[in-house]
Motif scaffolding. Structure first.
Motif, PDB file in Angstrom:
ATOM      1  N   ILE A  12       0.852  -1.189   0.000  1.00 35.03           N
ATOM      2  CA  ILE A  12       0.000   0.000   0.000  1.00 35.03           C
ATOM      3  C   ILE A  12       0.883   1.232   0.000  1.00 35.03           C
ATOM      4  O   ILE A  12       1.894   1.297   0.695  1.00 35.03           O
ATOM      5  N   SER A  13       0.516   2.208  -0.821  1.00 36.43           N
ATOM      6  CA  SER A  13       1.290   3.441  -0.913  1.00 36.43           C
ATOM      7  C   SER A  13       1.131   4.273   0.357  1.00 36.43           C
ATOM      8  O   SER A  13       0.280   4.005   1.201  1.00 36.43           O
ATOM      9  N   TRP A  14       1.942   5.323   0.461  1.00 38.07           N
ATOM     10  CA  TRP A  14       1.947   6.114   1.689  1.00 38.07           C
ATOM     11  C   TRP A  14       0.582   6.732   1.959  1.00 38.07           C
ATOM     12  O   TRP A  14       0.174   6.884   3.113  1.00 38.07           O
ATOM     13  N   SER A  15      -0.145   7.073   0.910  1.00 37.09           N
ATOM     14  CA  SER A  15      -1.455   7.702   1.087  1.00 37.09           C
ATOM     15  C   SER A  15      -2.590   6.692   1.176  1.00 37.09           C
ATOM     16  O   SER A  15      -3.719   7.053   1.528  1.00 37.09           O
ATOM     17  N   GLY A  16      -2.294   5.448   0.804  1.00 36.83           N
ATOM     18  CA  GLY A  16      -3.350   4.458   0.710  1.00 36.83           C
ATOM     19  C   GLY A  16      -4.066   4.483  -0.621  1.00 36.83           C
ATOM     20  O   GLY A  16      -4.971   3.691  -0.864  1.00 36.83           O
ATOM     21  N   GLY A  17      -3.644   5.376  -1.501  1.00 34.56           N
ATOM     22  CA  GLY A  17      -4.324   5.517  -2.778  1.00 34.56           C
ATOM     23  C   GLY A  17      -3.983   4.447  -3.789  1.00 34.56           C
ATOM     24  O   GLY A  17      -4.729   4.242  -4.749  1.00 34.56           O
ATOM     25  N   SER A  18      -2.851   3.785  -3.598  1.00 38.32           N
ATOM     26  CA  SER A  18      -2.443   2.699  -4.497  1.00 38.32           C
ATOM     27  C   SER A  18      -2.248   1.435  -3.680  1.00 38.32           C
ATOM     28  O   SER A  18      -1.536   1.444  -2.677  1.00 38.32           O
ATOM     29  N   ILE A  19      -2.887   0.373  -4.131  1.00 43.59           N
ATOM     30  CA  ILE A  19      -2.840  -0.902  -3.418  1.00 43.59           C
ATOM     31  C   ILE A  19      -2.535  -2.002  -4.420  1.00 43.59           C
ATOM     32  O   ILE A  19      -3.037  -1.985  -5.557  1.00 43.59           O
TER      33      ILE A  19
END
Length: 123
Positions: A51-58
């Motif tokens: 998961i990316s730092w923002s949670g936008g990419s998984i």
């Protein structure tokens, strides 16, 4: 420096669920990509989810799509792996890891690792 501590592993029957947690130290947790990997006895470490730092990419490995969910709470410096519909082949030591750059699926790109937590699925 980031220190990672996993928890939530255990013994569960086929079809059951577990929720793994990975607590991180360090003020810059929110800047790291977080990943979960598994390692079964006698096998190489394998990518599970990231998961990316923002949670936008998984990202997920195909074998867990629809069954596992990765999430993070940057305010709590914690990343989670919700594991549903568990199968015997999910049995492994699960480790979380942190990185800032590079491929999210390659274990070699991660800078920091937890000690791992055992997940055992009995049939």
């Amino acid at each position: 420096q980031v220190q990672l501590v996993e928890s939530g592993g255990g013994l569960v029957q086929v079809g059951g669920s577990l929720r793994l947690s990975c607590a991180a130290s360090g003020r810059t947790f929110g800047s790291y990509v977080m990943g979960w990997f598994l390692q079964a006895p006698g096998k190489e470490r394998e990518f599970v989810a990231a998961i990316s730092w923002s949670g936008g990419s998984i990202y997920y490995v195909d074998s867990v799509k629809g069954r596992f969910t990765i999430s993070r709470d940057n305010a709590k410096n914690t990343v989670y792996l919700q594991m549903n519909s568990l199968k015997p082949e999910d049995t492994a030591v699960y480790s979380c890891a942190a990185k800032q750059v590079g491929s999210v699926r390659a274990a070699t790109g991660y800078n920091y690792w937890g000690q791992g937590t055992q997940v055992t699925v009995s049939s």
